[in-house]
Design a protein around this motif. Structure first.
Motif, PDB file in Angstrom:
ATOM      1  N   PHE A  36      41.150  43.580  31.831  1.00  0.00           N
ATOM      2  CA  PHE A  36      40.129  42.520  31.818  1.00  0.00           C
ATOM      3  C   PHE A  36      38.757  43.079  31.410  1.00  0.00           C
ATOM      4  CE2 PHE A  36      42.403  40.144  35.538  1.00  0.00           C
ATOM      5  CZ  PHE A  36      43.252  39.511  34.645  1.00  0.00           C
ATOM      6  N   THR A  37      38.396  44.252  31.956  1.00  0.00           N
ATOM      7  CA  THR A  37      37.051  44.800  31.709  1.00  0.00           C
ATOM      8  C   THR A  37      36.878  45.160  30.238  1.00  0.00           C
ATOM      9  OG1 THR A  37      37.148  45.777  33.914  1.00  0.00           O
ATOM     10  CG2 THR A  37      35.393  46.560  32.474  1.00  0.00           C
ATOM     11  N   ASP A  56      43.979  52.121  24.656  1.00  0.00           N
ATOM     12  CA  ASP A  56      44.666  52.109  25.958  1.00  0.00           C
ATOM     13  C   ASP A  56      45.873  53.033  25.877  1.00  0.00           C
ATOM     14  OD1 ASP A  56      44.560  49.967  28.550  1.00  0.00           O
ATOM     15  OD2 ASP A  56      46.292  51.299  28.352  1.00  0.00           O
ATOM     16  N   LYS A  57      46.057  53.800  26.947  1.00  0.00           N
ATOM     17  CA  LYS A  57      47.183  54.754  26.915  1.00  0.00           C
ATOM     18  C   LYS A  57      48.520  54.035  27.096  1.00  0.00           C
ATOM     19  CE  LYS A  57      46.518  56.078  31.769  1.00  0.00           C
ATOM     20  NZ  LYS A  57      46.110  57.172  32.659  1.00  0.00           N
ATOM     21  N   SER A  65      45.463  44.455  35.436  1.00  0.00           N
ATOM     22  CA  SER A  65      45.057  43.122  34.968  1.00  0.00           C
ATOM     23  C   SER A  65      46.215  42.139  34.817  1.00  0.00           C
ATOM     24  CB  SER A  65      44.258  43.240  33.663  1.00  0.00           C
ATOM     25  OG  SER A  65      43.032  43.894  33.949  1.00  0.00           O
ATOM     26  N   ASN A  68      48.197  41.604  38.999  1.00  0.00           N
ATOM     27  CA  ASN A  68      47.525  41.222  40.254  1.00  0.00           C
ATOM     28  C   ASN A  68      48.021  39.877  40.792  1.00  0.00           C
ATOM     29  OD1 ASN A  68      45.642  39.081  39.149  1.00  0.00           O
ATOM     30  ND2 ASN A  68      45.097  40.834  37.859  1.00  0.00           N
ATOM     31  N   GLY A  69      47.464  39.501  41.938  1.00  0.00           N
ATOM     32  CA  GLY A  69      47.880  38.267  42.595  1.00  0.00           C
ATOM     33  C   GLY A  69      47.287  37.025  41.945  1.00  0.00           C
ATOM     34  N   ILE A  71      44.323  35.698  42.323  1.00  0.00           N
ATOM     35  CA  ILE A  71      43.364  34.905  43.109  1.00  0.00           C
ATOM     36  C   ILE A  71      41.969  35.239  42.587  1.00  0.00           C
ATOM     37  CG2 ILE A  71      42.393  34.527  45.413  1.00  0.00           C
ATOM     38  CD1 ILE A  71      45.185  35.013  46.537  1.00  0.00           C
ATOM     39  N   VAL A 207      43.069  58.214  25.432  1.00  0.00           N
ATOM     40  CA  VAL A 207      41.846  58.976  25.143  1.00  0.00           C
ATOM     41  C   VAL A 207      41.946  60.286  25.919  1.00  0.00           C
ATOM     42  CG1 VAL A 207      39.343  59.037  25.504  1.00  0.00           C
ATOM     43  CG2 VAL A 207      40.431  56.964  24.631  1.00  0.00           C
ATOM     44  N   TYR A 238      43.233  53.393  37.051  1.00  0.00           N
ATOM     45  CA  TYR A 238      44.208  54.106  36.217  1.00  0.00           C
ATOM     46  C   TYR A 238      43.571  55.272  35.463  1.00  0.00           C
ATOM     47  CZ  TYR A 238      47.590  50.590  37.441  1.00  0.00           C
ATOM     48  OH  TYR A 238      48.452  49.795  38.164  1.00  0.00           O
ATOM     49  N   ASP A 240      42.278  59.040  34.508  1.00  0.00           N
ATOM     50  CA  ASP A 240      43.048  60.281  34.566  1.00  0.00           C
ATOM     51  C   ASP A 240      42.127  61.469  34.313  1.00  0.00           C
ATOM     52  OD1 ASP A 240      42.600  60.267  31.828  1.00  0.00           O
ATOM     53  OD2 ASP A 240      44.502  59.252  31.411  1.00  0.00           O
ATOM     54  N   TYR A 287      47.021  38.730  51.149  1.00  0.00           N
ATOM     55  CA  TYR A 287      46.712  37.442  50.523  1.00  0.00           C
ATOM     56  C   TYR A 287      48.010  36.761  50.096  1.00  0.00           C
ATOM     57  CZ  TYR A 287      47.131  40.667  46.647  1.00  0.00           C
ATOM     58  OH  TYR A 287      47.597  41.649  45.807  1.00  0.00           O
ATOM     59  N   GLY A 367      39.210  42.112  41.320  1.00  0.00           N
ATOM     60  CA  GLY A 367      38.669  42.258  39.957  1.00  0.00           C
ATOM     61  C   GLY A 367      38.958  41.125  39.001  1.00  0.00           C
ATOM     62  N   THR A 368      39.670  40.084  39.410  1.00  0.00           N
ATOM     63  CA  THR A 368      39.954  39.030  38.419  1.00  0.00           C
ATOM     64  C   THR A 368      38.658  38.354  37.960  1.00  0.00           C
ATOM     65  OG1 THR A 368      40.331  37.393  40.126  1.00  0.00           O
ATOM     66  CG2 THR A 368      42.281  38.505  39.306  1.00  0.00           C
TER      67      THR A 368
HETATM   68  C1  FAD Z   1      48.944  44.521  42.899  1.00  0.00           C
HETATM   69  C2  FAD Z   1      47.507  44.092  42.650  1.00  0.00           C
HETATM   70  C3  FAD Z   1      47.073  42.835  43.103  1.00  0.00           C
HETATM   71  C4  FAD Z   1      45.754  42.418  42.878  1.00  0.00           C
HETATM   72  N1  FAD Z   1      45.386  41.155  43.229  1.00  0.00           N
HETATM   73  C5  FAD Z   1      44.144  40.698  42.920  1.00  0.00           C
HETATM   74  C6  FAD Z   1      43.787  39.344  43.189  1.00  0.00           C
HETATM   75  O1  FAD Z   1      44.603  38.527  43.621  1.00  0.00           O
HETATM   76  N2  FAD Z   1      42.496  38.974  42.918  1.00  0.00           N
HETATM   77  C7  FAD Z   1      41.591  39.837  42.388  1.00  0.00           C
HETATM   78  O2  FAD Z   1      40.431  39.465  42.176  1.00  0.00           O
HETATM   79  N3  FAD Z   1      41.929  41.119  42.058  1.00  0.00           N
HETATM   80  C8  FAD Z   1      43.183  41.558  42.295  1.00  0.00           C
HETATM   81  N4  FAD Z   1      43.537  42.837  41.943  1.00  0.00           N
HETATM   82  C9  FAD Z   1      42.550  43.703  41.277  1.00  0.00           C
HETATM   83  C10 FAD Z   1      42.406  43.420  39.766  1.00  0.00           C
HETATM   84  O3  FAD Z   1      43.673  43.264  39.184  1.00  0.00           O
HETATM   85  C11 FAD Z   1      41.672  44.594  39.085  1.00  0.00           C
HETATM   86  O4  FAD Z   1      40.458  44.845  39.759  1.00  0.00           O
HETATM   87  C12 FAD Z   1      41.353  44.318  37.617  1.00  0.00           C
HETATM   88  O5  FAD Z   1      42.504  43.913  36.916  1.00  0.00           O
HETATM   89  C13 FAD Z   1      40.766  45.576  36.971  1.00  0.00           C
HETATM   90  O6  FAD Z   1      40.719  45.373  35.585  1.00  0.00           O
HETATM   91  P1  FAD Z   1      40.336  46.590  34.631  1.00  0.00           P
HETATM   92  O7  FAD Z   1      40.387  46.090  33.247  1.00  0.00           O
HETATM   93  O8  FAD Z   1      39.072  47.212  35.093  1.00  0.00           O
HETATM   94  O9  FAD Z   1      41.467  47.687  34.906  1.00  0.00           O
HETATM   95  P2  FAD Z   1      43.017  47.728  34.494  1.00  0.00           P
HETATM   96  O10 FAD Z   1      43.559  46.394  34.190  1.00  0.00           O
HETATM   97  O11 FAD Z   1      43.695  48.521  35.571  1.00  0.00           O
HETATM   98  O12 FAD Z   1      42.997  48.528  33.139  1.00  0.00           O
HETATM   99  C14 FAD Z   1      42.620  49.882  33.045  1.00  0.00           C
HETATM  100  C15 FAD Z   1      43.261  50.413  31.771  1.00  0.00           C
HETATM  101  O13 FAD Z   1      42.747  51.716  31.479  1.00  0.00           O
HETATM  102  C16 FAD Z   1      43.778  52.385  30.785  1.00  0.00           C
HETATM  103  N5  FAD Z   1      43.483  53.829  30.761  1.00  0.00           N
HETATM  104  C17 FAD Z   1      43.290  54.659  31.816  1.00  0.00           C
HETATM  105  N6  FAD Z   1      43.016  55.919  31.388  1.00  0.00           N
HETATM  106  C18 FAD Z   1      43.047  55.878  30.024  1.00  0.00           C
HETATM  107  C19 FAD Z   1      42.876  56.848  29.000  1.00  0.00           C
HETATM  108  N7  FAD Z   1      42.619  58.146  29.275  1.00  0.00           N
HETATM  109  N8  FAD Z   1      42.993  56.455  27.713  1.00  0.00           N
HETATM  110  C20 FAD Z   1      43.265  55.156  27.397  1.00  0.00           C
HETATM  111  N9  FAD Z   1      43.447  54.206  28.333  1.00  0.00           N
HETATM  112  C21 FAD Z   1      43.340  54.546  29.626  1.00  0.00           C
HETATM  113  C22 FAD Z   1      45.032  52.020  31.569  1.00  0.00           C
HETATM  114  O14 FAD Z   1      46.216  52.247  30.817  1.00  0.00           O
HETATM  115  C23 FAD Z   1      44.785  50.553  31.870  1.00  0.00           C
HETATM  116  O15 FAD Z   1      45.414  49.694  30.958  1.00  0.00           O
HETATM  117  C24 FAD Z   1      44.845  43.289  42.182  1.00  0.00           C
HETATM  118  C25 FAD Z   1      45.288  44.533  41.713  1.00  0.00           C
HETATM  119  C26 FAD Z   1      46.605  44.929  41.930  1.00  0.00           C
HETATM  120  C27 FAD Z   1      47.063  46.268  41.403  1.00  0.00           C
END
Ligand code: FAD
Length: 427
Positions: A36-37, A56-57, A65, A68-69, A71, A207, A238, A240, A287, A367-368
């Motif tokens: 999402f970010t 993305d790796k 993303s 998640n649940g 919500i 990366v 995620y 590293d 939740y 984080g949604t």
């Molecule tokens: C089981 C679960 C349930 C959840 N339920 C909720 C909910 O109901 N409501 C809510 O608000 N939030 C919820 N969350 C939290 C929410 O999903 C996350 O906060 C949000 O998706 C984070 O988005 P992001 O894009 O920052 O990270 P992510 O979606 O985790 O993406 C990070 C990306 O970085 C990539 N990456 C990492 N290192 C490297 C690298 N060296 N090179 C290239 N790519 C790399 C990874 O492969 C990954 O795709 C939940 C999370 C989980 C795991």
């Protein structure tokens, strides 16, 4: 019954395997992470005419993303009172007001790009298991209203049947600004919007390193490198060793979800009236929500680290579900999967910069709303747009002592939280 370990969401919205494209030798912005970010930042920057490459790796969206649940909580872990103590009244209030704007922002993002992700502004009920918890919730709601004008509805015991079909709670709060989405459909919609706007996404391209070089950044990936004027790190739970500095500041914590088999829609509606999501006031937060078709119940919470066997972990989730809804005794679980959320010592979502690299991370399991919101903010900041201002921009979080990427202290922490919840439930 065989339990699928693939997220339920991927059945309706399978992850996309992308054709490999060549990495351009130079771009305005390189983004690490296509959740999402990263996708939201890519969308804003590409729409503004910047050349953007996202790496993305894994497959796009395969991490938190699309796991998640769904919500759309936009929650903050500290209460307003503790946020005031930590950040001062002005900033603390601004954060809670921004949470309200961020929830609306998600709705606007979905509408602006016509993303079909089953968005349902169903509201969210948070249950109190004890009278002292309920009293604390009422005081917090009152303080929030007094300081910011934001209203939450207090749910007294006689109103409970309208909010939840469980006799576990003594009361609670209802927030009509929170709803639910289908997370994998949102990932897919954001991906399509970002690529339509011109962003280039390189999936399965890790990366390996980012170095400052002659006023810009050299981004090395497993399939080649590029020179970028700006870099955004959007790796949350995620990350590293390609960024050891961040690893010492962000702790990944496993979260597990279980989904029931299909139930009668009447049973689901009696447990979760009006399709409303539900959480609990507990240290070990759980939740619940109905699936978008109203036929199943999904429950999520921290994966207990001492349950080191998948079957027992799923059974732990099933028993937790039945402890709230005994009506589900005998109901099967068809899907269960886990994913990482990320916490920092700041305990709030953050946007910060270090050695010229921008970071939007640390969503503390919520984080949604926050991830797309801060992805957009960091992009606006790079564009020099005054709308990039956010009360979540701050210094980087401090590092976690004695931590180098293996969170050895999590079992003790979760056990401690579990103990506090148990003591609290006996009061
Ligand atoms: C089981 C679960 C349930 C959840 N339920 C909720 C909910 O109901 N409501 C809510 O608000 N939030 C919820 N969350 C939290 C929410 O999903 C996350 O906060 C949000 O998706 C984070 O988005 P992001 O894009 O920052 O990270 P992510 O979606 O985790 O993406 C990070 C990306 O970085 C990539 N990456 C990492 N290192 C490297 C690298 N060296 N090179 C290239 N790519 C790399 C990874 O492969 C990954 O795709 C939940 C999370 C989980 C795991």
């Amino acid at each position: 019954m065989t339990i699928s370990q693939m997220p339920y969401w991927w059945e309706d919205a399978p992850l996309m395997a992308l054709p490999k494209t060549d990495i351009s030798p130079a771009c305005d912005v390189a983004i690490v992470g296509a959740g999402f970010t990263g996708l939201s930042a890519a969308l804003t920057l590409s729409k503004a005419g910047k050349s953007v490459q996202v790496f993305d790796k894994d497959v796009v969206g395969a991490a938190a993303s699309s796991r998640n649940g769904g919500i759309t909580s936009g929650s903050l872990r500290p209460s307003l009172a503790s946020a005031v103590a930590r950040f001062g009244e002005e900033r603390a209030c601004a954060m809670f007001v921004e949470a309200k704007q961020a929830r609306l922002g998600l709705r606007e993002l979905i509408d602006a790009h016509g993303i079909d992700c089953d968005y349902d502004l169903s509201g969210m009920f948070t249950g109190a298991l004890t009278v002292s918890d309920f009293n604390a919730m009422k005081s917090e709601a009152q303080l929030l209203f007094n300081k910011t004008g934001i209203e939450t509805q207090i749910v007294t015991q006689d109103m409970l049947p309208d909010h939840v079909g469980s006799n576990k709670y003594v009361g609670g709060l209802s927030n009509s600004a929170i709803g639910t989405i289908h997370p994998a459909k949102l990932v897919s919609g954001l991906y399509k919007a970002a690529t339509k706007a011109g962003a280039v996404i390189h999936a399965e391209t890790a990366v390996l390193n980012v170095k400052q070089h002659a006023g810009s950044f050299q981004v090395e990936t497993e399939h080649g490198h590029c020179q970028a004027t700006n870099v955004i790190v959007a790796t949350n739970g995620y990350g590293d060793d390609s960024d050891k500095w961040l690893r010492r500041r962000l702790v990944p914590v496993k979260s597990r979800i279980v989904v029931t088999e299909e139930l009668s829609p009447n049973l689901v509606a009696s447990l979760m009236p009006n399709g409303r999501g539900m959480g609990e006031r507990k240290k070990l937060y759980r939740y619940f929500r109905p699936t978008p078709d109203g036929k199943r119940i999904l429950m999520g919470g921290r994966e207990p680290p001492w349950v080191n066997n998948l079957d027992r972990s799923i059974e732990h989730g099933r028993r937790a579900l039945i402890s709230i809804f005994p009506q589900l005794e005998g109901v099967g679980i068809t899907h269960s999967w886990s994913g990482n959320v990320a916490f920092s010592r700041s305990d709030i979502p953050q946007f910060f910069s270090h050695e010229g690299i921008h970071y939007a991370v640390g969503f503390c399991g919520s984080g949604t709303v926050w991830a797309p919101w801060l992805g957009n903010k960091v992009a606006l900041k790079i564009l020099g747009d005054p709308d990039g201002t956010t009360s979540f921009e701050s210094d980087p979080p401090p590092n976690v002592p004695l931590y180098r990427g293996k969170p050895w202290f999590i079992p003790a922490m979760i056990a401690g939280y579990g103990l506090q919840d148990w003591i609290n439930s006996r009061r």
